[in-house]
Design an enzyme around this catalytic site. Structure first.
Site, PDB file in Angstrom:
ATOM      1  N   ARG A  41      -3.504  10.262   4.022  1.00 42.70           N
ATOM      2  CA  ARG A  41      -2.184  10.782   4.356  1.00 42.70           C
ATOM      3  C   ARG A  41      -1.336  11.000   3.097  1.00 42.70           C
ATOM      4  NH1 ARG A  41      -0.274  13.748   8.070  1.00 42.70           N
ATOM      5  NH2 ARG A  41       1.967  13.560   8.287  1.00 42.70           N
ATOM      6  N   GLN A  52       9.055  18.773   7.787  1.00 38.97           N
ATOM      7  CA  GLN A  52      10.275  18.307   7.105  1.00 38.97           C
ATOM      8  C   GLN A  52      10.084  18.261   5.583  1.00 38.97           C
ATOM      9  OE1 GLN A  52      13.237  17.869   8.851  1.00 38.97           O
ATOM     10  NE2 GLN A  52      11.886  18.794  10.376  1.00 38.97           N
ATOM     11  N   ASP A  89       3.523   0.259  12.014  1.00 33.34           N
ATOM     12  CA  ASP A  89       2.270  -0.186  11.390  1.00 33.34           C
ATOM     13  C   ASP A  89       1.904  -1.628  11.770  1.00 33.34           C
ATOM     14  OD1 ASP A  89       1.939   2.265  10.277  1.00 33.34           O
ATOM     15  OD2 ASP A  89       2.377   1.676   8.214  1.00 33.34           O
ATOM     16  N   ILE A 120       7.517   5.883  17.341  1.00 37.71           N
ATOM     17  CA  ILE A 120       7.388   6.757  16.164  1.00 37.71           C
ATOM     18  C   ILE A 120       6.337   7.851  16.381  1.00 37.71           C
ATOM     19  CG2 ILE A 120       6.887   6.859  13.668  1.00 37.71           C
ATOM     20  CD1 ILE A 120       9.318   5.169  14.093  1.00 37.71           C
ATOM     21  N   LYS A 152       0.832  -1.210   0.000  1.00 39.72           N
ATOM     22  CA  LYS A 152       0.000   0.000   0.000  1.00 39.72           C
ATOM     23  C   LYS A 152       0.865   1.257   0.000  1.00 39.72           C
ATOM     24  CE  LYS A 152      -2.553   2.682   3.424  1.00 39.72           C
ATOM     25  NZ  LYS A 152      -1.432   3.473   3.936  1.00 39.72           N
ATOM     26  N   ASN A 153       1.838   1.305   0.890  1.00 39.35           N
ATOM     27  CA  ASN A 153       2.585   2.555   1.031  1.00 39.35           C
ATOM     28  C   ASN A 153       3.524   2.827  -0.142  1.00 39.35           C
ATOM     29  OD1 ASN A 153       1.233   3.285   3.310  1.00 39.35           O
ATOM     30  ND2 ASN A 153       2.849   2.704   4.741  1.00 39.35           N
ATOM     31  N   ARG A 158      -9.262   0.450   3.447  1.00 41.59           N
ATOM     32  CA  ARG A 158      -8.291   1.372   2.849  1.00 41.59           C
ATOM     33  C   ARG A 158      -6.978   0.675   2.546  1.00 41.59           C
ATOM     34  NH1 ARG A 158      -6.707   5.724   6.549  1.00 41.59           N
ATOM     35  NH2 ARG A 158      -4.996   5.475   5.098  1.00 41.59           N
ATOM     36  N   ARG A 170       0.732  14.973  13.326  1.00 40.18           N
ATOM     37  CA  ARG A 170       1.548  14.408  12.242  1.00 40.18           C
ATOM     38  C   ARG A 170       1.991  15.561  11.354  1.00 40.18           C
ATOM     39  NH1 ARG A 170      -1.289   9.053   9.751  1.00 40.18           N
ATOM     40  NH2 ARG A 170       0.815   8.629   8.993  1.00 40.18           N
ATOM     41  N   PRO A 171       2.965  16.334  11.845  1.00 46.95           N
ATOM     42  CA  PRO A 171       3.369  17.526  11.083  1.00 46.95           C
ATOM     43  C   PRO A 171       4.028  17.160   9.751  1.00 46.95           C
ATOM     44  CG  PRO A 171       4.863  17.152  12.932  1.00 46.95           C
ATOM     45  CD  PRO A 171       3.774  16.131  13.049  1.00 46.95           C
ATOM     46  N   ILE A 172       4.111  18.160   8.838  1.00 47.34           N
ATOM     47  CA  ILE A 172       4.826  17.920   7.573  1.00 47.34           C
ATOM     48  C   ILE A 172       5.929  18.966   7.395  1.00 47.34           C
ATOM     49  CG2 ILE A 172       2.960  16.681   6.375  1.00 47.34           C
ATOM     50  CD1 ILE A 172       2.498  19.354   4.834  1.00 47.34           C
ATOM     51  N   CYS A 210      -4.794   8.424   9.244  1.00 47.26           N
ATOM     52  CA  CYS A 210      -5.069   7.901  10.581  1.00 47.26           C
ATOM     53  C   CYS A 210      -4.567   8.881  11.639  1.00 47.26           C
ATOM     54  CB  CYS A 210      -4.383   6.550  10.764  1.00 47.26           C
ATOM     55  SG  CYS A 210      -5.006   5.299   9.641  1.00 47.26           S
TER      56      CYS A 210
END
Ligand code: UD1
Length: 420
Positions: free
Chosen positions: A93, A126, A305, A327, A22-23, A398, A122-124, A117
């Site tokens: 996401r 970076q 996960d 994490i 999936k990822n 999903r 869950r900052p972005i 999720c």
């Protein structure tokens, strides 16, 4: 609203075939935007997130054609839009990958803040730091991230946090940039290597994926081609745990066993026998599961996960185990659900202390997110003497292809009930 109904207690036996990751899929589909030609992507999992991204690609102007259930042809040369504000996309996401890909292709991108999720913040930052270093201007207006760049120029970027999303996103933006981009302290997950392999096959020059430093030499353009997605490490781990928790004997097939090393090691510590083949692992459960201590870490550490699924397995080990989430700040929301099965778990900050119980009891459980949903199914497979019902399974759909069919084929008693 659909739900999954499970009569627990059946031992799982036989072979299960694992689908594409999936990822990796949710990164490679946006990555096709960078390609001036046709990408044929094979081994795509038939899951909701892929469906949503396929739709998103079409609404950006890509022409996509389903060749078979797991193969999609994408002609992204027709993409004319750099704005992806669709509600559906913003709820996942991986929509952040559209930012890197559109910025790389057009020097412009507008994407709604990503959802996904809820594991706490869950900052972005970076991702943004990387785009800015490449020369982009970033603004966030009304929850929409707007990126613009007259030109993107390669540079050195050090990630302050090891981030899967930021590593891939910066790689996407750098592929067509001028000069060389060096990204340091990157994530090393198998799907990062997979995205780099896909881009390289299409003509990119990326080196170092799978190590701590990735070097991208910008190229003028990418050409089309065919690519097959890597097997899903998390789906594989989920079925390995399903075998172990039911006292079963299952061959988890079509995988890369090295990707599963942290999981296999922890399962072996619990007394589970794991036999390794070229592209499968056979998991043979012992009579008694031993407790162990697990901490989630970036790859090659134990994957976050698989944290909820592994925690369920630890609830029935003989003794006290600990699970530390290394994490995300808040990935234990599912534990209240799990307690309804009689599991004994105490959460202290990012650590769960799990006291093994001999059995779990059937209950009505809610999927609080994708992997937590899989964990609830695992609890249901174990719980004997009645029906466990897992609600809110839209999350599970999903990310898991045909989960009830695969488990049924292994001998589980599980079916989907769809409300009229
Ligand atoms: C990806 C995966 C998700 C997996 C996670 C960790 C996708 C679509 N999702 O999520 O399934 O659980 O990797 O393996 O591939 N962070 C920052 N700033 C940033 C980015 C991240 O502080 O700009 C923090 C996060 O809050 C988290 C940690 O870094 O604590 C790791 O997050 P990251 O690897 O980026 O996870 P995602 O890409 O969101």
């Amino acid at each position: 609203m659909s739900k999954l109904c499970i009569q627990g207690g059946n031992r799982l036996n036989g072979d299960v075939i694992i689908n594409g990751a999936k990822n990796a899929a949710v990164a490679i589909l946006p990555a096709t935007i960078l390609v001036d030609g046709i990408s044929v992507i094979d081994n795509l999992p038939a899951i909701k997130d892929v469906e949503i991204l396929n739709e998103a690609m079409r609404s950006l102007g890509a022409v996509t054609r389903t060749i078979d259930e797991h193969t999609l042809e994408i002609d992204a040369s027709t993409v004319y839009q750099y704005s992806a504000l669709d509600d559906c996309v913003s709820r996942m996401r991986a929509s952040y990958y559209l930012l890197g890909a559109l910025l790389g292709r057009f020097g412009k991108a507008e994407v709604a803040m990503p959802g996904g999720c809820d594991f706490g913040g869950r900052p972005i930052d970076q991702h943004i730091k990387g785009f800015q270093a490449l020369g982009a201007k970033i603004e966030v207006v009304d929850n929409v991230i707007k990126a613009t760049a007259e030109r993107l120029v390669g540079t050195r970027i050090y990630l302050d946090v090891v981030s899967v999303g930021a590593t891939i996103n910066i790689m996407l933006a750098a592929v067509l940039a001028e000069g060389i981009t060096v990204i340091e302290n990157v994530a090393k997950e198998p799907h990062i290597v997979d995205v780099a392999n896909y881009l390289n096959m299409m003509g990119a020059e990326i080196k170092g994926a799978g190590t701590d430093v990735i070097r991208v030499k910008g190229v003028e353009k990418l050409h089309g081609g065919k690519y097959s997605i890597v097997p899903d490490q998390i789906e594989a781990g989920t079925y390995m745990i399903a075998a172990a928790i039911t006292g079963g004997d299952v061959r988890v097939c079509n995988i890369i066993p090295e990707h599963m090393e942290s999981v296999s090691s922890k399962m072996r510590e619990m007394g589970i026998e794991i036999q390794e083949g070229d592209d499968y692992l056979r998991v043979i459960a012992p009579k008694v599961l031993k407790p162990t201590n697990v901490k989630t870490l970036p790859y090659p550490g134990f994957p976050t996960d698989l944290q909820p699924q592994m925690a369920v397995l630890l609830t029935v080990a003989q003794g006290v185990s600990t699970m530390v989430e290394g994490i995300f700040e808040n990935r234990f929301q599912y534990i209240d659900q799990l307690k309804a099965t009689g599991a004994k778990i105490q959460v202290e900050g990012n650590k769960a202390i799990i006291e093994g119980v001999p059995e779990l009891k059937p209950a009505h459980l809610k999927a609080t997110d994708l992997r937590a949903g899989a964990a609830m199914i695992l609890a249901g497979l174990k719980a004997e003497g009645g029906e466990t019902v897992v609600h809110n399974i839209k999350y599970i759909d999903r990310g898991y292809e045909s989960i009830e069919a695969k488990l049924s084929a292994l001998g589980a008693s599980i079916y989907r009930k769809t409300a009229q």
